[in-house]
Design an enzyme around this catalytic site. Sequence first.
Site, mmCIF file in Angstrom:
data_model
loop_
_atom_site.group_PDB
_atom_site.id
_atom_site.type_symbol
_atom_site.label_atom_id
_atom_site.label_comp_id
_atom_site.label_asym_id
_atom_site.label_seq_id
_atom_site.Cartn_x
_atom_site.Cartn_y
_atom_site.Cartn_z
ATOM 1 N N ARG A 58 -3.033 0.293 13.216
ATOM 2 C CA ARG A 58 -3.207 0.093 11.774
ATOM 3 C C ARG A 58 -3.417 -1.383 11.426
ATOM 4 O O ARG A 58 -4.132 -1.700 10.476
ATOM 5 C CB ARG A 58 -1.996 0.653 11.018
ATOM 6 C CG ARG A 58 -2.196 0.738 9.486
ATOM 7 C CD ARG A 58 -1.020 1.439 8.822
ATOM 8 N NE ARG A 58 -1.244 1.689 7.415
ATOM 9 C CZ ARG A 58 -0.554 1.118 6.426
ATOM 10 N NH1 ARG A 58 0.413 0.242 6.702
ATOM 11 N NH2 ARG A 58 -0.817 1.409 5.164
ATOM 12 N N ILE A 84 -5.137 0.557 1.435
ATOM 13 C CA ILE A 84 -5.036 1.456 2.579
ATOM 14 C C ILE A 84 -3.831 2.345 2.298
ATOM 15 O O ILE A 84 -2.770 1.862 1.895
ATOM 16 C CB ILE A 84 -4.886 0.677 3.901
ATOM 17 C CG1 ILE A 84 -4.814 1.626 5.104
ATOM 18 C CG2 ILE A 84 -3.703 -0.266 3.872
ATOM 19 C CD1 ILE A 84 -4.824 0.902 6.453
ATOM 20 N N SER A 85 -4.002 3.639 2.468
ATOM 21 C CA SER A 85 -2.969 4.593 2.064
ATOM 22 C C SER A 85 -1.686 4.423 2.873
ATOM 23 O O SER A 85 -1.688 3.944 4.009
ATOM 24 C CB SER A 85 -3.467 6.029 2.228
ATOM 25 O OG SER A 85 -4.504 6.309 1.321
ATOM 26 N N GLN A 86 -0.580 4.856 2.269
ATOM 27 C CA GLN A 86 0.708 4.897 2.950
ATOM 28 C C GLN A 86 0.574 5.754 4.215
ATOM 29 O O GLN A 86 -0.017 6.833 4.182
ATOM 30 C CB GLN A 86 1.748 5.502 2.015
ATOM 31 C CG GLN A 86 3.134 5.641 2.607
ATOM 32 C CD GLN A 86 4.066 6.408 1.671
ATOM 33 O OE1 GLN A 86 3.646 6.913 0.636
ATOM 34 N NE2 GLN A 86 5.330 6.490 2.049
#
Length: 239
Positions: A58, A84-86
């Site tokens: 990530r 950026i999503s959880q």
Amino acid sequence: MSGRLSALLLLCALPAAEGAERALERADLVATVAAQVQDLRGMPLDPRVRRALMDVPRHAFVPPAQRADAYQNRPLPIGYGQTISQPFIVALMTDLLDVGPGNRVLEIGTGSGYQAAVLARIVESVHSIEIVAPLGEQAARRLQAQDHRNVETRVGDGYFGWEEAAPFDAIIVTAAATHVPPPLVAQLAEGGRMLIPVGAPFQVQYLMVVEKRADGELRSRQILPVRFVPLTGAGERPR
């Protein structure tokens, strides 16, 4: 098995060339989000999803200023008003798509490219559309650098999908729409599934699963309240 022990066992399978500190951070994060998904769904996270989350770094998909926080279980800014999503949401949405080898997926909202990279480890191919040109171009370079050859990206209005590549076995929308876009429904294969957050911009939305039966009938259900950046494009503009 404790989350920490699970993380240490997973660490053994990580690439040796990667820094041990970052690898352990990721293993800890994956153990955390897997437990969250199991608590919500009452079943273990799909092993293919878990493996993909372990394989994709990530920290390589966030701006340099955010890399220290890359393995925190929260969204992070990536510029241009986007995030950026959880990781929990990425894990949950990927799990709910219920895809595997041989499936073709359309992603609306490439963002940093992280969700596409996770999916690319599981499915045959991913087509991903980003409306913010600089983000789409950066994501394409990141995905190429990570050797994700089964991901095709383009800059455009995701509301209208990718008609020439349809139908898709699954569609994932990573921005909140005020309604389910009809063009995406049309491009979803019979028996396919769409994951989409639906609701008003900058308010609580609901993550929805939309399934298209063999006879074309749609069935939808709410999963949980979420908060995503809004889907933009011609189809979402006030009429």
